[in-house]
Every structure is written in structure tokens, then in C-alpha cells.
Write a protein that holds these residues in place. Structure first.
Motif, PDB file in Angstrom:
ATOM      1  N   TYR A 147       0.816  -1.218   0.000  1.00 20.78           N
ATOM      2  CA  TYR A 147       0.000   0.000   0.000  1.00 20.78           C
ATOM      3  C   TYR A 147       0.845   1.261   0.000  1.00 20.78           C
ATOM      4  CZ  TYR A 147       0.388  -1.734   4.830  1.00 20.78           C
ATOM      5  OH  TYR A 147       0.834  -2.290   6.005  1.00 20.78           O
ATOM      6  N   ARG A 170       2.306   4.633   0.065  1.00 22.86           N
ATOM      7  CA  ARG A 170       1.774   5.939   0.462  1.00 22.86           C
ATOM      8  C   ARG A 170       0.290   6.097   0.117  1.00 22.86           C
ATOM      9  NH1 ARG A 170       6.620  10.164  -1.368  1.00 22.86           N
ATOM     10  NH2 ARG A 170       8.158   9.467   0.190  1.00 22.86           N
ATOM     11  N   ARG A 171      -0.335   5.034  -0.341  1.00 16.58           N
ATOM     12  CA  ARG A 171      -1.741   5.126  -0.724  1.00 16.58           C
ATOM     13  C   ARG A 171      -2.629   5.408   0.486  1.00 16.58           C
ATOM     14  NH1 ARG A 171      -3.727   1.432  -5.601  1.00 16.58           N
ATOM     15  NH2 ARG A 171      -2.217   2.139  -7.138  1.00 16.58           N
ATOM     16  N   TYR A 192      -5.743   3.035   4.011  1.00 13.22           N
ATOM     17  CA  TYR A 192      -5.331   1.834   4.734  1.00 13.22           C
ATOM     18  C   TYR A 192      -5.259   2.155   6.229  1.00 13.22           C
ATOM     19  CZ  TYR A 192      -4.562  -0.662   0.442  1.00 13.22           C
ATOM     20  OH  TYR A 192      -4.765  -1.298  -0.767  1.00 13.22           O
ATOM     21  N   GLU A 225       3.785   0.131  -5.536  1.00 18.30           N
ATOM     22  CA  GLU A 225       2.578   0.473  -4.777  1.00 18.30           C
ATOM     23  C   GLU A 225       1.326   0.009  -5.521  1.00 18.30           C
ATOM     24  OE1 GLU A 225       1.934   4.509  -3.606  1.00 18.30           O
ATOM     25  OE2 GLU A 225       3.850   4.626  -2.547  1.00 18.30           O
ATOM     26  N   GLY A 226       0.392  -0.563  -4.768  1.00 21.29           N
ATOM     27  CA  GLY A 226      -0.864  -1.010  -5.350  1.00 21.29           C
ATOM     28  C   GLY A 226      -0.823  -2.416  -5.906  1.00 21.29           C
TER      29      GLY A 226
END
Length: 230
Positions: free
Chosen positions: A29, A31-32, A35, A97-98
Motif C-alpha cells: 500500500y 503511500r496510498r 489503509y 505500490e498497489g
């Protein structure tokens, strides 16, 4: 000599890793947003707040990401402090990320991603280690200045904490991620005499709450939720 130092000269900054995150899909995840702590992660945050309740904490600051903010709030509340935010405490940027990033599955199986794995010394897949050092040392200094002669807690993320600790202890920055001594809800404590770091300590107040496969040095277990982007 330590015996010659007045209490006004000594400041302790506890760099804390956040608690467990609700991440059933094992996504990196990073810096998304979106969460949050799991129920277990909230228990970890409460445990550390209890552990620090009698300490001379005068400043609490956190990364802007939800999991860090949620971890810091019980500590700030226990000391009657307003929670501060410092962007420099944020997770390291990462090109994966992701994506899922598991053992034997996920992003590493795709040849298109192999180009990001060419240089583990920088590293080629994310924010350069030296840039993490610069921003984390600045964040440490700001927390120290805000709590001169007392103690501060700064909630951040595994990789930036480990990198700044490695720098302070004069170790190389590139490393095996499985060897990081920075488990969930752990405290990496920097003691300053004036502006100088004189010691670094490490403790795990919530160790009994941490799933065994997420402890430092544990072997990856396929099918278990990952701690990536933590």
C-alpha cells in the motif's frame, strides 16, 4: 560522561512503527490513502500508549498516513497532547505500490517489473536510501527540538525507521528486508545529548500481539497477509 550531563541536556525521541494494518489482499500500500489499522493494530497502539504512560512525553507527531495517525492518537491522548503531523515521516515511495508482492506470486513474476530490480544499493525500485536519511534526520531533529529535555514519540514506517537507524549506527543502507529489526508497534529510541545522538535503543512493547510471521527475521509464509508498505 553520562554522569556529567544535566537532564536538560538529554532528549529522547522514540521512532515508532505503526500497528498492524487491515490488508487482507496483501497489497503493497505504500503511500496510498485508505489503509487503516486492523482491530489488532488498534490493540497494539493502545498497548504502546500504556507502556509510555508514565514517560515524560511532551510531543507526539506522526506521518500523515492514516495508519500512523491512528497509532499515534492513543499516545497523544494519554499525555493530553495535540497530535502533530510531519510529512517527512511518511513511508518510502515505491514503484510497486498497489501491487501484490508475495513469495512466488505477485509483481515479481512479471518480466515487465524486472527493470526496477537492477540496483539494490540505491534502490532502483523506490525512494533512494540517502533521501530517506535526509528527511528522517530532519524529522528527528524537529521532534527533538519540540521536546528539549523531555521525550517525544514520532510514528513512522518500517523502512524509513530502519534506514535512519542504520545511518545513525553507521551501517550500510542497503540490506535484506527480512533482517530489519523494526516489527509492528516497535520503538526505536534515539537519545540526544544536546543535538548529538549518543545512543539508539530498541524495544517491542506489543511483541506478544504481533503475528509470528511478521516478527523480525521470520521466514515469509505464502498465503499470509504481507507487511509490505508498512
Amino acid at each position: 560522561m553520562m554522569g556529567d550531563m544535566s537532564s536538560e541536556d538529554i532528549t529522547v525521541v522514540h521512532l515508532m512503527r505503526h500497528g498492524e494494518v487491515h490488508n487482507p489482499d496483501g497489497v503493497l500500500y505504500g503511500r496510498r490513502p485508505g489503509y487503516h489499522l486492523s482491530d489488532l493494530g488498534r490493540k497494539m497502539a493502545d498497548r504502546v500508549a500504556e507502556h509510555l504512560a508514565e514517560r515524560d512525553i511532551t510531543h507526539v507527531v506522526a506521518s500523515p498516513l492514516e495508519r500512523a495517525q491512528e497509532t499515534a492518537l492513543p499516545i497523544a491522548g494519554a499525555h493530553g497532547l495535540e497530535l502533530a503531523t510531519d510529512e517527512r515521516l511518511i513511508e518510502a515511495a515505491n514503484v510497486f505500490e498497489g501491487k501484490t508482492f508475495g513469495v512466488g506470486d505477485g509483481a515479481l513474476k512479471k518480466p515487465g517489473n524486472w527493470k526496477y530490480l537492477t540496483n539494490p544499493f540505491r534502490p532502483s525500485w523506490g525512494e533512494p536510501y540517502i533521501e530517506q536519511v535526509v528527511r528522517m534526520m530532519a524529522a528527528l531533529g524537529a521532534a527533538r527540538d519540540a521536546a528539549r529535555g523531555h521525550e517525544a514519540v514520532a510514528v513512522s514506517h518500517q523502512l524509513p525507521i530502519w534506514i535512519v537507524r542504520s545511518f545513525a549506527e553507521r551501517r550500510r543502507l542497503w540490506h535484506d528486508p527480512r533482517r530489519r529489526q523494526c516489527t509492528l508497534a516497535s520503538l526505536t529510541s534515539f537519545t540526544f545529548h544536546g543535538d548529538k545522538i549518543i545512543s539508539v535503543g530498541y524495544s517491542e512493547p506489543a511483541r506478544d500481539l504481533v503475528p509470528s510471521h511478521l516478527l523480525a527475521g521470520a521466514k515469509p509464509v505464502k498465503g499470509k497477509a504481507k507487511a509490505f508498505g508498512a
